[in-house]
Design an enzyme around this catalytic site. Structure first.
Site, mmCIF file in Angstrom:
data_model
loop_
_atom_site.group_PDB
_atom_site.id
_atom_site.type_symbol
_atom_site.label_atom_id
_atom_site.label_comp_id
_atom_site.label_asym_id
_atom_site.label_seq_id
_atom_site.Cartn_x
_atom_site.Cartn_y
_atom_site.Cartn_z
ATOM 1 N N ASP A 62 -21.588 -7.103 38.195
ATOM 2 C CA ASP A 62 -20.330 -7.342 37.655
ATOM 3 C C ASP A 62 -19.270 -7.185 38.714
ATOM 4 O O ASP A 62 -18.111 -6.855 38.421
ATOM 5 C CB ASP A 62 -20.180 -6.372 36.655
ATOM 6 N N THR A 91 -25.506 -2.973 41.890
ATOM 7 C CA THR A 91 -25.312 -2.510 40.701
ATOM 8 C C THR A 91 -26.327 -3.611 39.813
ATOM 9 O O THR A 91 -26.136 -4.572 39.837
ATOM 10 C CB THR A 91 -23.938 -2.627 40.109
ATOM 11 N N ASP A 103 -18.139 -1.646 42.512
ATOM 12 C CA ASP A 103 -16.488 -1.967 42.718
ATOM 13 C C ASP A 103 -15.675 -0.905 42.751
ATOM 14 O O ASP A 103 -15.009 -0.537 43.739
ATOM 15 C CB ASP A 103 -15.980 -2.956 41.692
ATOM 16 N N ARG A 138 -21.655 10.276 41.498
ATOM 17 C CA ARG A 138 -20.398 9.998 41.065
ATOM 18 C C ARG A 138 -19.391 10.996 41.566
ATOM 19 O O ARG A 138 -19.966 12.050 41.166
ATOM 20 C CB ARG A 138 -19.973 9.693 39.663
ATOM 21 N N ARG A 189 -22.224 -1.552 29.831
ATOM 22 C CA ARG A 189 -21.160 -1.063 29.034
ATOM 23 C C ARG A 189 -19.986 -1.975 28.889
ATOM 24 O O ARG A 189 -19.449 -2.268 27.939
ATOM 25 C CB ARG A 189 -20.736 0.246 29.752
ATOM 26 N N ASP A 239 -25.327 -4.484 36.955
ATOM 27 C CA ASP A 239 -24.671 -5.317 35.927
ATOM 28 C C ASP A 239 -24.317 -6.525 36.578
ATOM 29 O O ASP A 239 -23.730 -7.175 35.588
ATOM 30 C CB ASP A 239 -23.609 -4.307 35.555
ATOM 31 N N GLY A 264 -24.038 3.997 40.165
ATOM 32 C CA GLY A 264 -25.312 4.050 39.643
ATOM 33 C C GLY A 264 -26.341 3.632 40.741
ATOM 34 O O GLY A 264 -26.029 2.536 41.276
HETATM 35 P P1 ADP Z 1 -19.733 1.677 40.897
HETATM 36 O O1 ADP Z 1 -19.417 2.116 42.305
HETATM 37 O O2 ADP Z 1 -21.145 1.452 40.472
HETATM 38 O O3 ADP Z 1 -18.775 0.908 40.274
HETATM 39 P P2 ADP Z 1 -18.231 4.004 39.934
HETATM 40 O O4 ADP Z 1 -17.079 3.266 39.251
HETATM 41 O O5 ADP Z 1 -18.684 5.180 38.929
HETATM 42 O O6 ADP Z 1 -19.419 3.347 40.052
HETATM 43 O O7 ADP Z 1 -17.637 4.741 41.195
HETATM 44 C C1 ADP Z 1 -18.381 5.426 42.031
HETATM 45 C C2 ADP Z 1 -17.516 6.301 42.655
HETATM 46 O O8 ADP Z 1 -16.721 5.716 43.781
HETATM 47 C C3 ADP Z 1 -16.831 7.355 42.157
HETATM 48 O O9 ADP Z 1 -17.357 8.290 41.546
HETATM 49 C C4 ADP Z 1 -15.519 7.594 43.061
HETATM 50 O O10 ADP Z 1 -16.445 8.758 43.928
HETATM 51 C C5 ADP Z 1 -15.551 6.367 43.933
HETATM 52 N N1 ADP Z 1 -14.473 5.566 43.326
HETATM 53 C C6 ADP Z 1 -14.555 5.133 42.100
HETATM 54 N N2 ADP Z 1 -13.133 4.353 41.971
HETATM 55 C C7 ADP Z 1 -12.409 4.872 42.960
HETATM 56 C C8 ADP Z 1 -11.270 4.469 43.351
HETATM 57 N N3 ADP Z 1 -10.165 3.875 42.570
HETATM 58 N N4 ADP Z 1 -10.598 5.058 44.410
HETATM 59 C C9 ADP Z 1 -11.334 6.002 45.368
HETATM 60 N N5 ADP Z 1 -12.657 6.035 45.020
HETATM 61 C C10 ADP Z 1 -13.231 5.490 44.014
#
Ligand code: ADP
Length: 322
Positions: free
Chosen positions: A130, A126, A103, A72, A172, A128, A11
């Site tokens: 978090d 982010t 994360d 994403r 969320r 959040d 995000g």
């Molecule tokens: P944020 O980074 O804000 O937590 P997301 O959880 O949507 O957002 O993760 C963003 C992107 O990071 C995902 O669309 C994916 O490309 C990558 N990603 C998330 N989790 C993993 C993971 N466990 N292993 C590898 N890449 C990941």
């Protein structure tokens, strides 16, 4: 190290542009070439990469969003796909990668390092707030302020009409925005994503306020994972307690807008430290915010969501809104 790549992932959050600017300018100052990767890991896989110079990041410090865009990319969780990404970085002669995100994005970055030896730096971004291992992530302060401004406006009309408003804020899984907004707007109650809604308690808080002559009530609701929570609460208040209320969902306005001073300052410090530390030979770290300072910490400390619950804020909201 001669060149770095930079991307935003997950995000967007206000202040990402400040971090981009700081990374680019610090890197150029160190004699590095900087490659901006558009649209996160998806853009990396598409080879959507362009060289940035000092003026590429001119006049962006005040703007929300991210000039690199973000996305994403669920496929990035697959080892084969990450192998492809590592090949692309090597082919493009990009020696290290800076990832601005949450994360989830950090998990992807850390795997690029542990599986393919690519030096990586993570910058927490982010709304959040978090991410484990850092007290702060870029965008939170601005998002909270945006929500506060909106609730202040709602309070004006709520007071004029003696109304109860249910205001839904982002979060969320994270309670952070709801708790901060609840404290800062004098809300009568805050509903957190992790908790079962206690409709009796919400009704009691509204009724107590009415009894002592309050002319408005504000309930802050974190959006949670299931859509429609605020409307459910409104219907429950009406059918079980004959309390009329209005729902206002703040939604994506909380992601946009000019970053606050706090976000600009911390993002600038994080971008600067990311490059300085890569130049020192550090090859896997996050620019965390701890005890009022930006410091480099191991990636492994920042791969989870924060789990600590902050009951003291709920008590604060309730004590101050009697
Ligand atoms: P944020 O980074 O804000 O937590 P997301 O959880 O949507 O957002 O993760 C963003 C992107 O990071 C995902 O669309 C994916 O490309 C990558 N990603 C998330 N989790 C993993 C993971 N466990 N292993 C590898 N890449 C990941």
């Amino acid at each position: 190290m001669k060149s770095i790549g930079l991307l935003c992932s997950g995000g967007d959050s206000p202040g990402m542009n400040c971090a981009i600017r700081a990374v680019v300018r610090t890197a150029i100052n160190e004699g590095l070439e900087v490659y901006g990767i558009q649209r996160g890991y998806a853009g990396l896989l598409e080879g959507n990469i362009k060289k940035l110079d000092v003026s590429s990041v001119g006049n962006i410090i005040q703007h929300g969003g991210t000039i690199l865009q973000t996305s994403r990319c669920p496929e990035f969780k697959e080892a084969e796909i990450r192998k492809e990404a590592a090949h692309i970085l090597k082919r493009k002669k990009i020696d290290a990668l800076v990832v601005i995100g949450g994360d989830g994005s950090f998990n992807g970055a850390y795997k690029l390092h542990s599986e393919h030896g690519i030096p990586v730096a993570g910058i927490p971004g982010t709304i959040d707030n978090d991410i484990s291992g850092t007290d702060y992530s870029i965008g939170f302060d601005t998002a909270v302020q945006t929500a506060i401004d909106a609730v202040d406006k709602i309070r004006d009309t709520a007071s004029s009409h003696e109304r109860t408003f249910i205001v839904e804020v982002m979060g969320r899984k994270s309670p952070a925005i709801a708790l901060h907004v609840g404290v800062c707007t004098g809300a009568e109650n805050v509903v957190l994503p992790s908790e079962k809604v206690n409709i009796d308690e919400i009704a009691a808080d509204v009724q107590r306020g009415v009894k002592r002559g309050k002319n408005s009530s504000i309930i802050i609701v974190a959006e949670g994972e299931k859509e429609g929570l605020s409307h459910e609460i409104r219907e429950n208040l009406k059918s079980n307690y004959s309390i009329d209320s209005h729902v206002c969902i703040l939604g994506h306005i909380q992601r946009g807008g000019n970053p606050s001073g706090v976000d600009r300052f911390i993002a600038s410090g994080m971008g600067y430290l990311a490059i300085k530390n890569l130049m020192k030979g550090e090859n896997s770290f996050v620019t965390a915010y701890r005890n009022g300072n930006v410091v480099a910490v191991p990636f492994t400390e920042c791969l989870e969501k924060k789990t600590e619950y902050l009951p003291q804020y709920i008590n604060l909201v309730k004590t101050l809104s009697i």
